[in-house]
Design an enzyme around this catalytic site. Structure first.
Site, PDB file in Angstrom:
ATOM      1  N   SER A   1      21.305  -5.542  -2.173  1.00  0.00           N
ATOM      2  CA  SER A   1      21.283  -6.999  -2.210  1.00  0.00           C
ATOM      3  C   SER A   1      20.253  -7.668  -1.320  1.00  0.00           C
ATOM      4  O   SER A   1      19.870  -8.808  -1.575  1.00  0.00           O
ATOM      5  CB  SER A   1      22.669  -7.539  -1.832  1.00  0.00           C
ATOM      6  OG  SER A   1      23.010  -7.173  -0.505  1.00  0.00           O
TER       7      SER A   1
ATOM      8  N   ARG B   1      25.083 -16.301  14.063  1.00  0.00           N
ATOM      9  CA  ARG B   1      25.152 -16.836  12.704  1.00  0.00           C
ATOM     10  C   ARG B   1      25.689 -18.267  12.696  1.00  0.00           C
ATOM     11  O   ARG B   1      26.764 -18.542  13.219  1.00  0.00           O
ATOM     12  CB  ARG B   1      26.013 -15.938  11.817  1.00  0.00           C
ATOM     13  CG  ARG B   1      25.470 -14.515  11.764  1.00  0.00           C
ATOM     14  CD  ARG B   1      26.058 -13.700  10.659  1.00  0.00           C
ATOM     15  NE  ARG B   1      25.410 -12.388  10.610  1.00  0.00           N
ATOM     16  CZ  ARG B   1      25.378 -11.613   9.548  1.00  0.00           C
ATOM     17  NH1 ARG B   1      25.943 -11.997   8.446  1.00  0.00           N
ATOM     18  NH2 ARG B   1      24.773 -10.446   9.590  1.00  0.00           N
TER      19      ARG B   1
ATOM     20  N   LYS C   1      29.912  12.651   7.755  1.00  0.00           N
ATOM     21  CA  LYS C   1      28.969  11.786   7.047  1.00  0.00           C
ATOM     22  C   LYS C   1      27.555  12.330   7.185  1.00  0.00           C
ATOM     23  O   LYS C   1      27.145  12.743   8.267  1.00  0.00           O
ATOM     24  CB  LYS C   1      29.027  10.363   7.604  1.00  0.00           C
ATOM     25  CG  LYS C   1      28.013   9.414   6.971  1.00  0.00           C
ATOM     26  CD  LYS C   1      28.116   8.017   7.549  1.00  0.00           C
ATOM     27  CE  LYS C   1      27.624   7.954   8.978  1.00  0.00           C
ATOM     28  NZ  LYS C   1      27.572   6.574   9.497  1.00  0.00           N
TER      29      LYS C   1
ATOM     30  N   THR D   1      22.239  -7.608   9.164  1.00  0.00           N
ATOM     31  CA  THR D   1      22.169  -7.490   7.705  1.00  0.00           C
ATOM     32  C   THR D   1      20.864  -6.842   7.266  1.00  0.00           C
ATOM     33  O   THR D   1      20.834  -6.062   6.309  1.00  0.00           O
ATOM     34  CB  THR D   1      22.314  -8.882   7.055  1.00  0.00           C
ATOM     35  OG1 THR D   1      23.506  -9.510   7.556  1.00  0.00           O
ATOM     36  CG2 THR D   1      22.411  -8.771   5.552  1.00  0.00           C
TER      37      THR D   1
ATOM     38  N   THR E   1      32.481  -6.492  -8.096  1.00  0.00           N
ATOM     39  CA  THR E   1      33.081  -7.715  -7.582  1.00  0.00           C
ATOM     40  C   THR E   1      33.306  -8.718  -8.698  1.00  0.00           C
ATOM     41  O   THR E   1      32.612  -8.687  -9.725  1.00  0.00           O
ATOM     42  CB  THR E   1      32.198  -8.353  -6.499  1.00  0.00           C
ATOM     43  OG1 THR E   1      32.850  -9.486  -5.943  1.00  0.00           O
ATOM     44  CG2 THR E   1      30.865  -8.808  -7.076  1.00  0.00           C
TER      45      THR E   1
ATOM     46  N   LYS F   1      30.703 -12.736  -7.718  1.00  0.00           N
ATOM     47  CA  LYS F   1      29.267 -13.046  -7.804  1.00  0.00           C
ATOM     48  C   LYS F   1      28.938 -13.488  -9.228  1.00  0.00           C
ATOM     49  O   LYS F   1      29.099 -14.637  -9.559  1.00  0.00           O
ATOM     50  CB  LYS F   1      28.451 -11.860  -7.308  1.00  0.00           C
ATOM     51  CG  LYS F   1      28.650 -11.630  -5.810  1.00  0.00           C
ATOM     52  CD  LYS F   1      27.843 -10.498  -5.265  1.00  0.00           C
ATOM     53  CE  LYS F   1      27.901 -10.434  -3.746  1.00  0.00           C
ATOM     54  NZ  LYS F   1      29.239 -10.358  -3.151  1.00  0.00           N
TER      55      LYS F   1
ATOM     56  N   THR G   1      48.495  -5.336   0.427  1.00  0.00           N
ATOM     57  CA  THR G   1      47.794  -6.612   0.305  1.00  0.00           C
ATOM     58  C   THR G   1      48.390  -7.442  -0.823  1.00  0.00           C
ATOM     59  O   THR G   1      48.624  -6.934  -1.922  1.00  0.00           O
ATOM     60  CB  THR G   1      46.294  -6.384   0.022  1.00  0.00           C
ATOM     61  OG1 THR G   1      45.719  -5.674   1.101  1.00  0.00           O
ATOM     62  CG2 THR G   1      45.561  -7.702  -0.133  1.00  0.00           C
ATOM     63  N   THR G   2      48.619  -8.711  -0.561  1.00  0.00           N
ATOM     64  CA  THR G   2      49.148  -9.610  -1.580  1.00  0.00           C
ATOM     65  C   THR G   2      48.200  -9.692  -2.770  1.00  0.00           C
ATOM     66  O   THR G   2      46.980  -9.743  -2.615  1.00  0.00           O
ATOM     67  CB  THR G   2      49.354 -11.016  -0.987  1.00  0.00           C
ATOM     68  OG1 THR G   2      50.328 -10.941   0.058  1.00  0.00           O
ATOM     69  CG2 THR G   2      49.840 -12.002  -2.048  1.00  0.00           C
TER      70      THR G   2
ATOM     71  N   HIS H   1      26.236  -6.178  -7.074  1.00  0.00           N
ATOM     72  CA  HIS H   1      25.211  -7.170  -7.397  1.00  0.00           C
ATOM     73  C   HIS H   1      24.614  -6.944  -8.787  1.00  0.00           C
ATOM     74  O   HIS H   1      23.608  -7.575  -9.133  1.00  0.00           O
ATOM     75  CB  HIS H   1      24.116  -7.165  -6.336  1.00  0.00           C
ATOM     76  CG  HIS H   1      24.579  -7.691  -5.024  1.00  0.00           C
ATOM     77  ND1 HIS H   1      24.540  -9.031  -4.684  1.00  0.00           N
ATOM     78  CD2 HIS H   1      25.120  -7.060  -3.952  1.00  0.00           C
ATOM     79  CE1 HIS H   1      25.024  -9.198  -3.470  1.00  0.00           C
ATOM     80  NE2 HIS H   1      25.389  -8.015  -3.006  1.00  0.00           N
TER      81      HIS H   1
END
Length: 617
Positions: free
Chosen positions: A335, A170, A302, A522, A404, A407, A436-437, A363
């Site tokens: 996505s 990448r 799973k 991906t 999210t 986006k 986590t902060t 999304h």
């Protein structure tokens, strides 16, 4: 069975990386060995990863107590030879088989092939063990000299060389999006401008005056950071306001904000999967990496069902007792292909088989529904607008929604929404949240401003949908292969990692257009693509430039057009006659049926105006 157990034991002891590849052997072996049959996959995985003070796995310790396997393990320790050659591996296996025969586990009276235990084990091992042996040669092995340190830099270089060799390495482009010139950006040189066609800032909310000014005011008053985790100085009015806004958006009792939706998905699935007794998670085969990671971390069983295949999901649900806790994890908008999940049908199955629904709307939030609540809201569009429901709204049938803020809402962060007890459980148990902060106050205030604006204003997402329709039509006219789908995402199929990157580089270098190439992992190998996402600011003029540039690139590199994919039998839906009717209807985007063929830009000029761009702060 002992051959199978020993194989798992030896390989896991030699190299931890093979653990996941050998899990399939453990699953197949459960039907043969009484010990494995009584043990859940979660228990076996926990035993295989825990070690004693002597460095031996807990699974091996348990095996030593077995009168059959324990004896086999002791013998294997004396006879096993590292599988550097096929012949040596076979010798060790044969030796173990004869030990098993001596204690009555296998029957050699009619030959090795006639024994059902050996034949079943061999069938399971032939495929899996060979792949493990092959994979062991693809890493830098330690030196035979025990006094020589491992070459870490050589390992790094070896792994990077593999990425370069399969064209999946990448590369990052220096793209600096400009608020006052959205959707343009400058490159490393500030006087160079490029048109960005692949941003997930779908509605341009990152530059919206309400968002920018809210963030500036909050930053000035409260500073840059939150000061700690939510439990230690990091809980504030901005977090409470944001979570209240999100709960209202999805018509849920409560919501919880995370640093990203990757963390939200990972933490929620890992927590529920590990805490619900014997939980089974059913996952769509195209689910995002964050969901896959959360399921893996949960150590729960799973089951993967085919992408958007309700019949396959039903078959898998039928194999699980109704009293077993289960979670169906899926997305609304996928996505990379732009497909839409069958939300209503999955809700039907969840209710029939007693499963929780876990819906990723990353999304879709801000992009669908009369208030931007996502596809689940959009499916009852008219009912939500009128307030008159002929049936139970789909939003009320979803147990967990994740989304999210980075986006369509243009900021950063992730969240979950659900019942008050569900959210409080994740808040109280999930390490990904607890340790986590907190997001900075300015970020949370900006996100709240974006959500509330989109709840009240439908113009941005309608304009985005009109531009998507128009661009898809123009690409179809010139034969540029678009993977068909009903959403706002336009995946242009290339079919080669090397050519996809070359096309992306050419667009940037020669046409001042930035569209990132998308490669494995991906998307599957052979389905490499350029992923295009129009915004309300990508009008007719910008589209004309893009289509012309794509035609030039397709001609230069000899890339396949739609007719070429048709001759080849199609791929990713291109050339296969797949119909992908937009999820937004003509009426919902303001186009009466008689006006469908009218130039979209003319209709847009009359009805919708882009939001005024904020000056750069």
């Amino acid at each position: 069975m002992d051959v199978l157990f020993i194989s798992v034991y030896v390989f896991s002891a030699q190299e931890n990386k093979t653990r996941y590849k050998m899990e399939s052997l453990l699953k197949q072996g459960r039907s043969l060995c009484p010990f494995l049959k009584r043990s859940s996959p979660t228990t076996l995985r926990m035993l295989s990863t825990r070690t004693s003070s002597s460095g031996i796995s807990a699974l091996a310790v348990a095996g030593k107590r077995c009168p059959v396997i324990g004896k086999t393990m002791r013998q294997a320790a004396r006879t096993y030879v590292a599988p550097t050659t096929t012949r040596k591996a076979k010798m060790a296996t044969v030796e173990t088989v004869h030990i098993n025969a001596g204690v009555g586990v296998v029957d050699l009276s009619k030959g090795v092939e006639a024994c059902p235990h050996i034949s079943a084990t061999a069938a399971a091992m032939n495929k899996s063990v060979s792949s493990v042996l092959k994979s062991k040669t693809s890493v830098i092995q330690p030196s035979e000299d025990v006094n020589t340190s491992y070459s870490y830099e050589s390992f790094y270089q070896h792994e990077l060389d593999k990425k370069h060799a399969d064209k999946s390495y990448r590369y990052f482009n220096n793209i600096n999006r400009l608020a006052a010139e959205f959707p343009k950006a400058h490159t490393a040189k500030e006087d160079e401008r490029v048109m960005v066609w692949c941003s997930n800032d779908y509605l341009g909310m990152s530059k919206h005056p309400k968002v920018v000014h809210t963030m500036i005011d909050t930053l000035t008053r409260y500073g840059a950071g939150a000061g700690g985790t939510r439990n230690i100085a990091g809980h504030n009015r901005h977090a409470e306001a944001l979570e209240k806004s999100l709960a209202s958006l999805h018509r849920m009792e409560s919501a919880l904000v995370f640093s990203s939706c990757f963390v939200a998905n990972d933490a929620t699935l890992a927590t529920l999967g590990s805490k619900l007794p014997g939980c089974v998670i059913l996952s769509d085969s195209s689910n995002h990496a964050s969901m896959i990671q959360g399921i893996r971390h949960s150590l729960a069983k799973k089951m993967v069902f085919k992408h958007n295949d309700v019949a396959d999901l039903r078959a898998k649900l039928e194999s699980i007792p109704k009293n077993v806790p289960k979670i169906i994890a899926f997305e609304s908008v996928y996505s990379m292909c732009g497909s839409i999940g069958p939300i209503e049908e999955i809700c039907d199955l969840a209710e029939e088989f007693g499963a929780l629904t876990f819906l990723d709307e990353v999304h879709a939030v801000g992009m669908y529904g009369p208030t931007g609540g996502g596809v689940a809201e959009h499916l009852d569009f008219e009912a939500h607008v009128s307030g008159q429901y002929a049936r139970k709204p789909i939003t009320s049938r979803i147990d967990i929604i994740t989304g999210t803020l980075g986006k369509a809402y243009g900021v950063v962060g992730g969240y979950i929404a659900g019942s008050a007890r569900l959210v409080d459980t994740i808040r109280s148990l999930a390490p990904g949240f607890i340790f986590t902060t907190t997001l900075p106050p300015a970020v949370m205030a900006g996100a709240t401003a974006a959500i509330e604006h989109q709840k009240a204003y439908n113009g941005d997402r309608v304009l985005q949908q009109l531009h998507t329709r128009q661009l898809k039509s123009r690409l179809d006219e010139v034969g540029i292969p678009v993977v068909p789908g009903p959403s706002h995402i336009i995946p242009v199929l290339v079919g080669s990692a090397e050519k996809a990157k070359a096309a992306s580089d050419e667009l940037l270098r020669e046409h001042d257009i930035y569209v990132q190439s998308i490669n494995y992992p991906t998307v599957p190998v052979g389905q490499e693509r350029l992923r295009i996402t129009p915004t309300p600011a990508h009008g007719a003029r910008e589209q004309e430039v893009l289509v012309g540039a794509l035609e030039s690139v397709w001609e230069k590199f000899g890339l396949r057009r739609v007719r070429d994919w048709e001759v080849a039998g199609g791929r990713a839906g291109v050339g296969e006659g797949v119909e992908a009717r937009p999820i937004w209807t003509d009426e919902q985007v303001g186009l009466a049926k008689k006006e469908v063929k009218v130039e979209v830009e003319q209709k847009v000029e009359e009805a919708f105006r882009p939001v005024e761009v904020a000056a750069a702060a």
